[in-house]
Design an enzyme around this catalytic site. Structure first.
Site, PDB file in Angstrom:
ATOM      1  N   SER A  46     -23.370   8.011   1.626  1.00 38.19           N
ATOM      2  CA  SER A  46     -23.646   8.519   0.398  1.00 38.19           C
ATOM      3  C   SER A  46     -24.734   9.812   0.581  1.00 38.19           C
ATOM      4  CB  SER A  46     -24.420   7.324  -0.133  1.00 38.19           C
ATOM      5  OG  SER A  46     -23.302   6.436  -0.838  1.00 38.19           O
ATOM      6  N   GLU A  47     -25.774   9.432   1.589  1.00 37.80           N
ATOM      7  CA  GLU A  47     -26.841  10.420   2.018  1.00 37.80           C
ATOM      8  C   GLU A  47     -27.107  10.458   3.424  1.00 37.80           C
ATOM      9  OE1 GLU A  47     -27.638  10.062  -2.296  1.00 37.80           O
ATOM     10  OE2 GLU A  47     -27.556   8.514  -0.917  1.00 37.80           O
ATOM     11  N   THR A  48     -27.618  11.483   3.885  1.00 34.29           N
ATOM     12  CA  THR A  48     -28.240  11.785   5.315  1.00 34.29           C
ATOM     13  C   THR A  48     -29.636  12.430   5.140  1.00 34.29           C
ATOM     14  OG1 THR A  48     -26.141  11.748   6.351  1.00 34.29           O
ATOM     15  CG2 THR A  48     -28.104  12.676   7.496  1.00 34.29           C
ATOM     16  N   HIS A  77     -32.448   5.563  -2.328  1.00 34.51           N
ATOM     17  CA  HIS A  77     -32.337   4.844  -1.155  1.00 34.51           C
ATOM     18  C   HIS A  77     -32.695   5.686   0.187  1.00 34.51           C
ATOM     19  CE1 HIS A  77     -28.246   6.180  -0.053  1.00 34.51           C
ATOM     20  NE2 HIS A  77     -28.632   5.609   1.083  1.00 34.51           N
TER      21      HIS A  77
END
Length: 303
Positions: A46-48, A77
């Protein structure tokens, strides 16, 4: 050859393979600008996040956040997971009980308070920007089509509304857990919704939960960001808590605590702990907390 260290963390869970996955690049200065989106697509989470030295020496780090599709000004998050990685690298004294980390993000500086237990970080709580309440969307037939639901699945007398604590979400109340579970999201209809209303990403929810301690159960969809569905969304749960308090779906006075669950339909159960404070006429503080699990580390090898 550049060796770029990274860490993997599951956020908003106390068990491996739950919560929301995050990759943290601890030395962002080793990464070229054009490589950041490529690395996010390579991890395909979802994210980095990418960590840099802070611009203000009073803060701990500057952080940039990427989905597989775009850079974000703020996300929940990734903020907690990045603070968790930073906190793991600190040598604690036996008497240390709390650590406060300040992260510079594009929405401003985000504060994260971390409980220290036995020399290691435990619960993390971020303070989010105060909410802005946007338009209310009354076109329920269109949203029913979007989520493959019936109009009767929507909570009577409460309408979807765009709320932002840094990132806008269309907070959408449904009548039952069953309605939330049976959502089948249609990206073709979402394009119509975005073109007509541009409401931000969407967060449908119902009161109650699979777990007896939970007050609310939700899901989040953001296809244009490369996220078909997200298992835990801190930046959406701040707005969710504000919606619940503002519309008195859950309001226990000046300080309202809410346990929110997400990701159950994806097999990645997540728990988010919300705390909304308000005065007589406005919300004055928004906090979103949770736990993290360290999953591993490695290196990227780039020319």
């Amino acid at each position: 050859m550049r060796r770029i260290p990274y860490f993997l963390v599951d956020v908003f869970t106390q068990s491996p393979f739950g919560g929301n996955q995050l990759a943290v690049i601890s030395k962002g200065d080793l990464v070229r600008e054009e490589e950041m989106a490529q690395i996010a697509r390579e991890f395909n989470l979802s994210e980095t996040t990418f960590i840099y030295s802070p611009e203000n020496e009073d803060n701990n780090a500057r952080v940039r956040i990427f989905t597989p599709g775009q850079e974000l000004p703020f996300a929940g998050h990734p903020t907690l997971g990045t603070a968790f990685v930073i906190a793991r690298d600190i040598d604690y004294k036996p008497e240390d009980k709390i650590l406060t980390v300040f992260l510079e993000e594009k929405v401003g500086t985000i504060r994260v308070d971390i409980d220290i237990q036995n020399g290691a970080p435990e619960m993390l709580v971020m303070t989010q920007p105060l909410p802005t309440f946007g338009e209310t969307l009354h076109e329920i037939p269109l949203l029913a089509e979007l989520m493959s639901l019936n109009e009767s699945d929507f909570l009577p007398n409460y309408f979807p509304q765009t709320v932002s604590c840094g990132v806008p979400y269309l907070i959408t109340p449904l009548k039952s857990l069953e309605a939330v579970r049976k959502i089948k999201f249609r990206t073709d209809v979402w394009e119509k919704v975005v073109e007509k209303y541009n409401p931000g990403w969407i967060y449908p929810f119902a009161m109650g939960g699979d777990d007896i301690e939970s007050h609310v159960h939700g899901r989040m969809f953001a296809p244009e960001a490369g996220i078909v569905e997200d298992p835990a969304t801190g930046s959406a749960n701040g707005p969710l808590g504000c919606y619940l308090v503002q519309h008195k779906l859950r309001n226990t006075g000046k300080k309202t605590k809410i346990i929110s669950e997400q990701g159950y339909e994806m097999g990645r159960p997540s728990k988010l702990y919300l705390e909304i404070e308000r005065s007589e006429d406005a919300i004055t503080q928004v906090k979103v907390g949770g736990y993290c699990v360290f999953m591993g580390q490695g290196q990227l090898f780039l020319p």
